[in-house]
Design an enzyme around this catalytic site. Structure first.
Site, PDB file in Angstrom:
ATOM      1  CB  CYS A 135      -2.303  -0.092   8.728  1.00 23.36           C
ATOM      2  SG  CYS A 135      -0.787   0.835   8.642  1.00 23.36           S
TER       3      CYS A 135
ATOM      4  CD  GLU B  78       8.263   0.048  10.774  1.00 24.07           C
ATOM      5  OE1 GLU B  78       7.151   0.265  10.258  1.00 24.07           O
ATOM      6  OE2 GLU B  78       9.148  -0.630  10.228  1.00 24.07           O
TER       7      GLU B  78
ATOM      8  CG  ASN C  49      -0.405  -0.155   2.501  1.00 27.56           C
ATOM      9  OD1 ASN C  49       0.729  -0.606   2.638  1.00 27.56           O
ATOM     10  ND2 ASN C  49      -1.135   0.217   3.529  1.00 27.56           N
TER      11      ASN C  49
ATOM     12  CD  GLU D  69       2.286  -0.520  10.700  1.00 28.39           C
ATOM     13  OE1 GLU D  69       1.121  -0.837  11.077  1.00 28.39           O
ATOM     14  OE2 GLU D  69       2.546  -0.011   9.618  1.00 28.39           O
TER      15      GLU D  69
END
Ligand code: ADP
Length: 494
Positions: A297, A471, A164, A263
């Site tokens: 997300c 991150e 994505n 993640e």
């Protein structure tokens, strides 16, 4: 911007490397296999890419292991400068990279340009962080010794990325790993390997030594990554993708107690209180929902709106959504591109149909659009009933669902009623309420009066089943560093 021509497309597609990158060289897959990368706006094949075999994966790990010691011993400033040169090249080539990204992934060009900038920021940020890894020195409480804490690169890493955000999800892992002194094997998503391949070429051009980065696109993700995860020479796995795959990888990683960063999925609540600045809430809602065609997300999945403002909120978002232009991301003025594939369209359609069966009202959209390409109409659905699938599942499409609430306690209860906890958004003019939400919502990130939270300088990540680790920010580099502590006697002999 001038319109995209066939010659522009050809130029960027001809320039992208299509091999595996192992030990500093581009080459074919061991068995000569390739796979096609498609344009989701048309279904056409863009280009074919080498399809790594499990043996290629192990060859990539061999190269990463061989390069590890020298890269760890390379001066931080030198590692930093490779990243900085890569950042400069990314900026110089932003237009071509954005076009490449739109071709393979579908998002509108303006958004791809945004991602090149955003993805580039991780490279710049970690070029700066590379020279700021420090330890500490102190006296133990008893006064009998000294403690020294130092950080060392964890070692060779496997980085698995989704489709994505084909650049940013890669740079968010590669840049901190390299900054920390780790070598890596990157397994990009099979739908979108091209942008990551182009970025790998940029790293090589920026002077990255051979073997520090390998890239192994493959259609056999589990077959290629499984043996690496089982190999004790691998020291770290960083994954961005769905919760089921993440959970399976965690089970595999348990064998050698491999360090992991995960993640995973989200089911972000977006709360609009009765005292919200409604203009700001609508702008934030549109960003949080329709950016990346809803395929993030961090996309807001459930809009909980106070019953006093719900009608006004729905009217305003619906009006904006009616004005959206749907089409190929390369066309001028397009707001909503295609979804990544047929499966994504089927999923959005099934979720909306289920919500409607349970009593929800479709205000705008609510249908798949004719091909070619994989399009679903930007949609607003209101009064979604509790228990509807769409409130439990990450939609990953351009569907905005609205549920009214009566008070703050109910809003918090609804927001936390999910196994996920990546991000939440809230709009309220009440500062104390904002602080209460920061402490009450089960989330790794909170956008308070904003619809986008991602930033290279901030720790991105989730709680609950949304993942492990962070991150970006100063936290991001520590995912790739070990901590060693050394005890020494009191140098004064006490
Ligand atoms: P999505 O459904 O959004 O594609 P996935 O979690 O399936 O999300 O994919 C994210 C990344 O994980 C992709 O690079 C994909 O190829 C990879 N992947 C999927 N399944 C596995 C697996 N079993 N082992 C390792 N990698 C996997």
């Amino acid at each position: 911007m001038s319109p995209v021509t066939a010659a522009d497309r050809r130029r960027v597609l001809d320039a992208v490397p299509t091999g595996l990158f192992i030990g500093g060289s581009w080459g074919p897959a061991g068995d000569g296999g390739t796979f096609d990368v498609h344009d989701p706006a048309t279904g056409e094949v863009l280009v074919s890419v080498a399809d790594a075999t499990p043996e290629d994966g192990l060859r990539a790990l061999d190269a990463a292991v061989a390069a590890q010691a020298a890269w760890a011993a390379t001066a931080p400033r030198e590692r930093s400068e490779v990243l900085r040169r890569a950042f400069d090249l990314l900026r110089e080539r932003a237009d071509d990279l954005a076009l490449l990204m739109t071709l393979e992934m579908g998002k509108p060009l303006a958004e791809s340009r945004g991602e090149v900038a955003y993805g580039g920021e991780f490279v710049r940020w970690f070029s700066e962080e590379a020279v700021r890894v420090t330890g500490r020195y102190g006296t133990n409480p008893e006064g009998t010794g000294r403690t020294t804490v130092l950080h060392r690169p964890v070692g060779p890493c496997l980085l698995i990325t989704p489709w994505n955000f084909p650049l940013a999800m890669a740079t968010r892992k590669i840049a901190p790993a390299l900054a920390a002194g780790c070598t890596v094997v990157v397994k990009p998503a099979e739908q979108t390997p091209l942008t990551t391949l182009a970025f790998t070429a940029i790293l090589a051009e920026a002077g990255l030594p051979d073997g520090v980065v390998q890239i192994v696109p493959t259609t056999r993700a589990a077959d290629v990554t499984g043996p690496l995860i089982d190999d004790p020479r691998l020291r770290k796995l960083s994954f961005t993708g769905s919760t089921p795959v993440g959970s399976q990888l965690l089970r595999q990683a348990a064998t050698h107690v491999l360090r992991t960063s995960m993640e995973l999925g989200g089911n972000a609540p977006f709360l609009v209180f009765e005292d919200a600045d409604l203009d700001a809430a609508v702008t934030g809602a549109l960003q949080a929902k329709f950016r990346n065609v809803g395929q993030a997300c961090t996309a807001a999945n459930r809009f909980f709106v106070h019953e006093r403002v719900v009608d006004a909120f729905v009217d305003r978002v619906a009006e904006a959504v009616r004005g959206y232009r749907v089409g190929a991301g390369t066309d001028d003025g397009v707001d909503i591109g295609p979804l990544i594939d047929d499966r994504a369209v089927d999923k959005a359609a099934a979720l909306v149909d289920d919500a409607v069966r349970r009593g929800a009202e479709v205000v705008v959209g609510g249908e798949r659009l004719d091909g070619p390409g994989t399009f679903y109409a930007p949609t607003v659905v209101r009064d979604v009933a509790p228990g509807s699938e769409i409130l439990r599942t990450e939609i990953f499409g351009p569907v905005l669902t609205v549920v009214p609430f009566a008070d703050e306690d109910e809003a918090v209860r609804l927001a936390n009623d999910t196994e996920y906890g990546l991000v939440a958004y809230a709009f309220t003019r009440d500062r104390a309420r904002g602080q209460r939400l920061a402490e009450r919502l089960e989330t790794g990130m909170l956008g308070l009066d904003v619809g986008v939270v991602s930033n290279a300088s901030a720790p991105f990540g989730g709680v609950k089943e949304s993942g492990l680790g962070r991150e970006g920010g100063s936290e991001g580099i520590h995912e790739y560093l070990e901590t060693t502590y050394v005890m020494t006697p009191d140098p004064f002999g006490a």
